[in-house]
Design an enzyme around this catalytic site. Structure first.
Site, PDB file in Angstrom:
ATOM      1  CB  ILE A  27      -1.239  -0.108   1.089  1.00  0.00           C
ATOM      2  CG1 ILE A  27      -0.034  -0.219   2.693  1.00  0.00           C
ATOM      3  CG2 ILE A  27      -2.113  -1.218   1.098  1.00  0.00           C
ATOM      4  CD1 ILE A  27      -1.175  -0.158   3.936  1.00  0.00           C
ATOM      5  N   GLY A  28       2.132   1.051   0.040  1.00  0.00           N
ATOM      6  CA  GLY A  28       3.053   2.421   0.033  1.00  0.00           C
ATOM      7  C   GLY A  28       4.462   1.910   0.163  1.00  0.00           C
ATOM      8  N   GLY A  63       7.998   3.241   2.470  1.00  0.00           N
ATOM      9  CA  GLY A  63       8.552   4.094   3.361  1.00  0.00           C
ATOM     10  C   GLY A  63      10.046   4.261   3.143  1.00  0.00           C
ATOM     11  N   GLY A  91      11.605   0.693   3.460  1.00  0.00           N
ATOM     12  CA  GLY A  91      11.070  -0.587   2.531  1.00  0.00           C
ATOM     13  C   GLY A  91       9.837  -0.335   2.304  1.00  0.00           C
ATOM     14  CD  GLU A  92       7.685  -3.447  -1.831  1.00  0.00           C
ATOM     15  OE1 GLU A  92       7.808  -4.569  -1.320  1.00  0.00           O
ATOM     16  OE2 GLU A  92       7.562  -3.201  -2.972  1.00  0.00           O
ATOM     17  CB  VAL A  93       4.063   0.461   3.886  1.00  0.00           C
ATOM     18  CG1 VAL A  93       2.907   0.202   5.039  1.00  0.00           C
ATOM     19  CG2 VAL A  93       5.050   1.230   4.273  1.00  0.00           C
ATOM     20  CE  LYS A 144       5.476   3.113   9.003  1.00  0.00           C
ATOM     21  NZ  LYS A 144       5.862   4.266   9.645  1.00  0.00           N
ATOM     22  CG  ASP A 182       7.978  15.275   8.553  1.00  0.00           C
ATOM     23  OD1 ASP A 182       7.693  16.099   8.075  1.00  0.00           O
ATOM     24  OD2 ASP A 182       8.150  14.320   8.047  1.00  0.00           O
TER      25      ASP A 182
END
Length: 957
Positions: free
Chosen positions: A596-597, A599, A602-604, A622, A715
């Site tokens: 779904i995304g 980071g 790495g990938e989420v 994550k 942030d």
């Protein structure tokens, strides 16, 4: 689609009835040229078939030919297909004398403009292909092969096919020659004729012009392309049904009775809106029914409206009646006539006896006496002892038609009236207060009032008292409403002084213009008191209305010690922080479903967590990409050490971590609607301000929790806020987060690292110092993102331009339709002096008040479209800042409507400037946010002078 080119097969030998073009021929009529090929009888599946065969495998240098008769090329077919059925014998089935045996033969072709008869020269033919069998016939089993080859680039009137054998034992069973066509069809309401496939020599596509079906039109001639494989592709120039017609299958059918269509489109006919007449078929619009109307600005495709009924429940509430003030309020009409543009007017008349006359300028009505949107008005400058009559009328956009006809008897008139009479009198003035009797625990008091004109209602009094020397954190007032000018107070403390205040009330219950305060003390034990003269027997009826408490600034919650955040980087071994603050999850309990995304590490994934003792549910996972260093692994897991310390409904929840296996993972709760900025972009203009402020309140509550833990985020941005199915907003992404020092003004200072300039406070950019106050600045930017539906702060300005603008005290302007109170809070968050910015508890409190009073969100901050839409620095030849409509639409991120403007004939910027809201709706802009963006942009272009704006305008504070 397949078409037959000619009869070239041995019809006496093969069953080819389905492809014969001119009828069957007899065996004796087939005049193929044969060189060494023999016509033989073959028994196949019980049928006797004639074949052309050759089997000279024992002879050297075989060169056997078989040529067809002349095949005429039809309909300009430049590409034909040759389907062959044949048998080839296995060379291994012969003895050693068959050393020259082959298992292939060749296909040739030759073009000609006329039939050359029996003339045959090898040089006239060019090779098409070498034909090899898929299956070879043995001594005991007959195997038939079918192969298809293409002869291309045909351009002459006809052609011959030839077959060459160079040493095979084979039999040719049938030859089928055909070409392909694209069938006659109707696409996008355009009719196209049957067309030979391909576009000629070296052309893969053939362009074909079409004609719109009946009752359909097109701005450009419809076209389509026919491929070499007989398929239609790439239709151009869509036909659309004319007004009054709708697309049904491949036709334009007139709208059925009770339906209409006003524009050229392929949309279905719409049901006639409410309160309209149902015309016969083919209607372009539906006229209004009797006693129903459309306002001048209403589209002809919209519903018709009736006249509003009377306002209801007109009430006069006294506020400061002694000062001649009251408030009128009423409920909206029970029947608005189907309209939302209801407004009100109020008429005031003053009456003395039976004579009444307009109040005129003697009485003030605020905010106005007409054009009111809210159902209330404040009245002031009233005089005492007069009757006032107030008439409230309801109006709508169709009220102007009320005088053009007599409304139906079963409908109320459009201009409706309610009347209420008010008799206003001023309350008496209290002049003195006296002590009549006292004891250890009670005081008897009475007071005098100034003479006044008699009124029919008896006077009541408001008595308030408290201890004089009440130094506790909580001060208690007691309020009594009395019917007489005397009272006895019991249950008091001995030897204690009390402060009493008394004020007369009007018959309507409002306090008088003045009051009096005095001090009296109860008896001290052991002391005698000289009793005053006995007062007359007075009785009173007391009603305790309220006990009001005033608390000191520090609430009990504020006095409780707060949990303090622990920076995982302070641990000598970072793994200890992970063990302390995060739960370990076995990887077998986590199932990844889809990415779904991505980071920083790495990938989420979206996945399922199914662990013992836990309810199965969706989670976000994550992951740490392969090839990581130990430092990257510790930085990755440090976020879990941070998240594990938080427990708040507006902070993303950590479910656990996977650390004891090769692939480290952080598992958090799953937020169905993803990042806030993208969620808002997808719903531009579709969410009301109240809902947006509710989202801000959730974010502020989460940040208050973090600041209470002495923690700074660094942030905070809409991209780092996640939204679940309940539209709850939760703060996430703690990769840049750091702890504050014990000092409340503590900062986090860094010598490097990435800083999100557009969201960062100026002191954090200049000195790399971060405080909770810098998070407040970032929260102000997040508020702007929310109200602007995810628009990028400062648009396409560079980071240098952003920093320069901020340092020159310029701030982002109010987004379109932003409530004034919300924008004022943004400006407070962006104060240069960080000590003057509100704190998160203050922000939460203010947003809570706004949500409790939705009316406070109705006042809209000033909006300048030339600010929110950054104009380019060059202009077109017409002096406008855009050379074309498409360029303008792209600049305001509305390029998806380019085709709508073109179809409507709006192709120049001069035409754009003439458009009104109804014109924008009529070309197909339906979303409220998009409609407003385009309308405001046009307004900004109209107001713009020849001097172009070189950079965005901001609010100077």
């Amino acid at each position: 689609m397949v078409a037959i080119a000619s009869v070239v097969e041995n019809t006496c030998g093969f069953n080819l009835e389905n492809i014969v073009l001119f009828g069957k021929c007899r065996c004796s009529e087939l005049r193929w040229l044969s060189f060494s090929h023999k016509k033989k009888m073959l028994s196949l599946n019980g049928s006797q078939l004639y074949t052309y065969s050759v089997c000279n495998v024992g002879e050297h240098e075989q060169d056997n030919w078989l040529r067809t008769t002349f095949i005429q090329r039809r309909l300009s077919a430049s590409r034909v297909f040759v389907e062959l059925q044949f048998i080839v014998r296995d060379c291994n089935s012969f003895d050693g004398s068959s050393l020259t045996c082959k298992e292939t033969f060749n296909l040739f072709s030759s073009e000609s403009d006329a039939d050359i008869g029996t003339s045959f020269r090898k040089g006239q033919f060019k090779k098409v292909a070498t034909i090899a069998p898929d299956e070879i016939t043995s001594r005991n089993e007959l195997r038939i092969n079918t192969e298809t080859r293409v002869v291309e680039s045909l351009s002459r009137k006809g052609f011959y096919l030839a077959f060459q054998d160079i040493g095979a034992c084979m039999a040719l069973l049938s030859v089928r020659v055909y070409y392909k066509t694209c069938p006659a069809t109707i696409k996008s309401l355009a009719a196209f004729p049957e067309t030979v496939a391909g576009g000629g020599v070296n052309q893969a596509l053939r362009e074909v012009a079409g004609v719109c079906v009946e009752n359909a039109v097109s701005e450009e001639s419809p076209r389509i392309y026919c491929t070499m494989d007989g398929e239609w592709v790439v239709p151009v120039g869509q036909c659309q049904c004319m007004p009054g017609y709708e697309a049904v299958n491949d036709t334009c059918r007139d709208c059925q009775p009770g339906f209409f269509k006003a524009f050229v489109s392929n949309d279905a006919c719409e049901l006639c809106p409410v309160n309209t007449k149902l015309l016969s078929s083919g209607a372009l619009f539906c006229p209004c029914a009797e006693d129903f109307y459309r306002a001048p600005d209403d589209p002809t495709t919209g519903p018709c409206s009736g006249l509003p009924s009377a306002p209801r429940e007109l009430v006069a509430t006294t506020t400061q009646l002694a000062a001649g003030k009251l408030q009128l309020s009423w409920s909206p009409p029970e029947d608005t006539g189907g309209r939302s543009d209801i407004s009100y007017s109020v008429e005031c008349r003053r009456c003395e006896g039976t004579a009444c006359q307009p109040c005129g300028e003697k009485v003030r009505l605020e905010p106005a006496s007409s054009g009111l949107v809210d159902t209330r008005v404040a009245v002031s400058e009233l005089e005492p002892h007069l009757n006032y009559t107030f008439t409230v009328e309801a109006h709508s956009g169709v009220s102007l038609f009320a005088s053009q006809g007599t409304p139906r008897s079963n409908r109320p008139p459009s201009t409706s009236t309610l009347t209420t009479a008010l008799h206003y009198t001023d309350p008496p003035k209290v002049t003195s207060m006296r002590l009549d009797e006292r004891s250890l625990t009670s005081l008897s008091l009475s007071w005098a009032v100034a003479p006044r004109r008699p009124v029919p209602q008896p006077t009541r009094y408001k008595l308030t008292y408290r201890k004089k020397d009440d130094n506790l954190d909580v001060t208690t007032y007691t309020v009594l409403i009395l019917e007489k000018s005397s009272v006895q107070i019991s249950d008091l403390s001995p030897g204690t002084a009390y402060l009493f205040r008394v004020q007369a009330l009007s018959p309507e219950g409002s306090p008088g213009g003045s009051s009096i305060e005095d001090e009296f003390e109860t008896l001290t034990e052991g002391k005698e008191d000289v009793p005053p003269p006995p007062p007359p027997c007075l009785s009173c009826i007391c009603i305790v209305l309220a006990i009001m408490s005033i608390y000191s600034y520090s609430s009990p919650e504020q006095l409780k010690p707060l949990k303090t955040y622990v920076d995982p980087h302070t641990y000598e071994d970072p793994n200890m922080a992970i063990l302390k603050f995060a739960s370990e999850i076995h990887p077998s309990h986590v199932t990844k479903q889809k990415v779904i995304g991505a980071g920083e590490f790495g990938e989420v994934y979206r996945g399922i967590l199914k662990a013992p003792g836990r309810k199965e549910g969706a989670v976000a996972i994550k992951t740490l990409k392969p090839g990581y260093s130990e430092k990257q692994r510790q930085d990755f897991l440090s976020e879990a050490s941070i998240m594990g310390q938080f427990s708040h409904q507006n902070i993303i929840r950590l479910e656990g971590v996977v650390t004891k296996f090769k692939h480290a993972m952080i598992v958090t709760e799953y937020m169905e609607n993803g990042a806030l900025d993208k969620y808002l972009k997808d719903r531009d203009g579709e969410m009301p301000s109240f809902q947006l402020v509710g989202m801000m309140h959730g974010i502020a509550a989460g940040m208050k929790y973090l600041s209470d833990m002495s923690y700074v985020h660094r942030d905070l941005a809409a991209r780092n806020i996640l939204v679940n199915n309940n539209l709850e907003c939760k703060v996430s992404d703690f990769g840049l987060s750091r702890v504050l020092e014990d000092d409340p003004e503590g900062t986090y200072t860094t010598s490097g690292g990435k800083i999100p300039i557009r969201w960062t406070a100026p002191e954090a950019i200049a000195y790399r110092k971060f405080t909770s106050a810098s998070d407040v600045w970032s929260f102000g930017i997040v508020m702007w993102e929310v109200m602007a539906f995810g628009e990028r702060p400062y648009w396409d300005m560079s980071n240098c331009e952003v920093m320069k603008a901020i340092n020159e005290a310029f701030r982002l302007p109010a987004p379109m339709d932003c409530p004034s109170a919300v924008y004022q809070l943004m400006l407070q968050c962006w104060l240069q002096d960080r000590s003057k910015r509100p704190r998160f508890p203050d922000i939460v409190s203010l947003l809570d008040k706004l949500l409790r009073s939705p009316e406070s969100l109705k006042a809209i901050a000033d909006f300048d479209p030339r600010v929110s839409i950054r104009l380019p620095s060059t202009s077109g030849s017409d002096g406008l800042p855009f050379r074309s409509v498409s360029e303008w639409l792209e600049s305001i991120k509305m390029s998806q409507y380019s085709e709508n403007f073109t179809c409507a004939g709006v192709v120049t910027m001069d035409q754009v400037l003439q458009m009104k809201n109804v014109d924008i709706k009529n070309i197909g802009v339906r979303l409220p946010g998009h409609l407003k963006r385009i309308a405001y942009s046009i307004l900004g272009l109209k107001d713009q002078t020849s001097t172009l704006i070189q950079s965005p305008i901001f609010v100077n504070i």
